[in-house]
Write an enzyme that holds these catalytic residues in place. Structure first.
Site, PDB file in Angstrom:
ATOM      1  N   LYS A 231       0.864  -1.182   0.000  1.00 17.20           N
ATOM      2  CA  LYS A 231       0.000   0.000   0.000  1.00 17.20           C
ATOM      3  C   LYS A 231       0.898   1.228   0.000  1.00 17.20           C
ATOM      4  O   LYS A 231       1.465   1.604   1.034  1.00 17.20           O
ATOM      5  CB  LYS A 231      -0.897   0.039   1.243  1.00 17.20           C
ATOM      6  CG  LYS A 231      -1.910  -1.102   1.339  1.00 17.20           C
ATOM      7  CD  LYS A 231      -1.416  -2.229   2.184  1.00 17.20           C
ATOM      8  CE  LYS A 231      -2.504  -3.284   2.346  1.00 17.20           C
ATOM      9  NZ  LYS A 231      -1.983  -4.535   2.916  1.00 17.20           N
ATOM     10  N   HIS A 405      -6.127  -4.968  12.434  1.00  9.54           N
ATOM     11  CA  HIS A 405      -5.436  -5.209  11.178  1.00  9.54           C
ATOM     12  C   HIS A 405      -4.052  -4.570  11.165  1.00  9.54           C
ATOM     13  O   HIS A 405      -3.345  -4.612  10.160  1.00  9.54           O
ATOM     14  CB  HIS A 405      -6.286  -4.655  10.018  1.00  9.54           C
ATOM     15  CG  HIS A 405      -5.921  -5.193   8.680  1.00  9.54           C
ATOM     16  ND1 HIS A 405      -5.395  -4.408   7.667  1.00  9.54           N
ATOM     17  CD2 HIS A 405      -6.004  -6.454   8.160  1.00  9.54           C
ATOM     18  CE1 HIS A 405      -5.188  -5.148   6.598  1.00  9.54           C
ATOM     19  NE2 HIS A 405      -5.537  -6.390   6.864  1.00  9.54           N
ATOM     20  N   ASP A 412      12.775  -2.766  21.720  1.00  2.00           N
ATOM     21  CA  ASP A 412      13.505  -1.931  22.677  1.00  2.00           C
ATOM     22  C   ASP A 412      13.062  -0.469  22.564  1.00  2.00           C
ATOM     23  O   ASP A 412      11.864  -0.196  22.425  1.00  2.00           O
ATOM     24  CB  ASP A 412      15.014  -2.095  22.466  1.00  2.00           C
ATOM     25  CG  ASP A 412      15.505  -3.501  22.821  1.00  2.00           C
ATOM     26  OD1 ASP A 412      14.806  -4.174  23.603  1.00  2.00           O
ATOM     27  OD2 ASP A 412      16.561  -3.915  22.324  1.00  2.00           O
TER      28      ASP A 412
END
Length: 487
Positions: A231, A405, A412
């Site tokens: 995307k 989703h 860390d």
């Protein structure tokens, strides 16, 4: 002439002897050839053995499943070497000398590994905005699209012709009519429910629109298993979007059965835009087979920010499983915390062992997945890994309000990776994916805060309770785990 009764479940076929012999011989040759291909690829021994057993002992069915889901694209060139050299010359992002950057030893090692795997340069001049809900992400995206002056490059796994999809399409059509370069890539299978006339309307208005790996009958087995899950949006070579949200109403309005999906997406500016453009033009060149893309190269921009970011892409044609390897390196390097959000949790053996090793070494490992998903098969396959996680001390949380989703991992205080990649076999091995790797303590703190905010809407699993889930559920989990690599 004698005849034979050929038994091949689920069919019983009466054939003349010579026809029967020809059919058996042809099928045997196909099975033997497929077994040879599996063995020559030197795959994971367990997976290779599974395919060999299926091909030999499941007549017909095993071969069909192998043709659709078993073959490998490793080493296959998406584009010609000549075109790739030209694209690298025209679009390859500028590199930064990481010796001049304030990076820890762990960060530096990840940067080098990512570049070795995906020619992914480290960029240090970036600005990021984080979205965790559809309404804010799409409001920002539509505003930036409306303000576009030169070009729009848009690529989504799912682009539906629903309310939000038509709003985006209408903007693209208007911009194309204004004379902008507007190019769209959508995944054919991911967007299969959208009507053809929806994309044809954009194409007729001048929007250069193309499906990725269009599935037609002759190429069905060749294409259906490999999907472009990326995307990416680039506007005017200045503004980019990348993350987990597709173009669909489910992220904004929800559905009759569920609330809007919870996801994570980024709006980016700065040098990382070059990497987004390069990823897009590689995919575009694959679709078009020749470099028709007008050159769109961002002008240098100076930001009052020094956020370090890399874009790493991965796909079934790569020599290595890029994202899986970098995930493994990041998890193995963790010293304090590993926080993961994923809609589906189907880790490879190596990644599962790395998470277990980290938890047993007293690293705080937390995995968040949805209580209910959009896929029953993936839901129960994911649950099959929970017991092994809990036994090792990994904390597992089920997100209750709706579909989670989001795809993010926080390591860390200094690393965040998020993008299109699920924590599962399909994303690591079969899909074309892309993730940002963000080396910034401020972004890390923000993503950590988002994670702990989501924890307020989760149910924490306990091993003593999990062991008492219904026997039927445990059987279904074990059954689906056997086929998890192809789900």
């Amino acid at each position: 002439m004698a005849s034979y009764l050929i038994m091949s479940w689920p069919f019983t076929i009466h054939l003349n002897s010579w026809v029967a012999l020809a059919v058996i011989l042809l099928y045997s040759v196909m099975v033997i050839a497929s077994v040879v291909v599996v063995l020559r690829e030197n795959r994971n021994p367990i997976r290779a053995l599974s395919w060999v057993v299926a091909l030999i002992f499941l007549p017909g069915i095993g071969l069909v499943f192998y043709l659709f889901f078993g073959r490998s694209l490793k080493g296959v060139h998406m584009i010609s070497r000549r075109n790739k050299r030209k694209l690298m010359q025209d679009y390859s992002p500028r590199r930064v000398d990481i010796r001049q950057m304030e990076l820890s030893a762990e960060q530096r090692s990840l940067v080098i590994l990512s570049h070795s795997l995906g020619r992914s340069p480290f960029t240090a001049n970036n600005e990021l905005e984080i979205f965790t809900d559809g309404p804010s992400k799409f409001a920002s995206l539509k505003r930036d699209l409306e303000n576009a002056k030169r070009s729009i490059l848009l690529q989504y796994y799912i682009f539906l012709d629903d309310r939000i999809g038509n709003e985006i399409a209408d903007i693209l059509i208007r911009k194309s009519k204004e004379g902008l370069i507007v190019k769209v890539i959508y995944d054919h299978v991911g967007s299969f429910s959208a009507r053809n006339k929806f994309f044809r309307k954009m194409q007729d208005a001048g929007v250069d629109t193309h499906p990725f790996f269009k599935v037609t009958f002759p190429q069905l087995a060749n294409r259906i298993n490999w999907r472009n899950h990326r995307k990416i949006v680039v506007i005017d070579e200045e503004i980019g979007y990348i993350g987990g949200m597709n173009i669909a109403d489910r992220y904004v309005y929800g559905s009759p059965e569920d609330r809007p999906w919870r996801d994570t997406h980024f709006r980016v500016r700065g040098d990382i835009i070059e990497s987004l453009i390069y990823s897009f033009v590689i995919d575009w060149n694959f679709l078009k087979k020749d470099p028709e893309m007008p050159k769109v190269v961002p002008a240098p921009v100076t930001l009052n920010n020094s956020t370090g970011v890399q874009l790493l892409t991965s796909g079934p044609t790569e020599t290595w499983n890029n994202l899986s390897m970098v995930f493994l390196k990041a998890i193995s390097s963790a010293r304090k915390t590993i926080y993961i959000q994923t809609p589906y949790f189907l880790p490879t053996d190596a990644l599962l062992s790395a998470l277990q090793s980290a938890a047993l070494a007293k690293v705080d490992v937390r995995i968040m997945m949805p209580e209910k998903t959009d896929s029953v098969l993936l839901h129960y396959a994911s649950f099959s890994y929970i017991t092994q996680c809990l036994k090792a001390g990994i904390k597992v949380y089920l997100y209750e309000p709706g579909m989670l989703h989001a795809k993010a991992m926080i390591i860390d205080d200094e690393l965040v990776t998020a993008g299109s990649t699920n924590f599962d076999f399909r994303s690591f091995e079969n899909n074309f994916e892309c993730n940002l790797f963000i080396y910034d303590s401020c972004i890390n703190r923000t993503m950590r805060d988002i994670f702990f905010s989501d924890l307020q809407n989760c149910r924490k699993l306990r091993l003593s309770e999990w062991r008492h889930r219904p026997l039927s559920q445990r059987f279904l989990e074990s059954l689906l785990r056997l086929v998890s690599p192809i789900l």
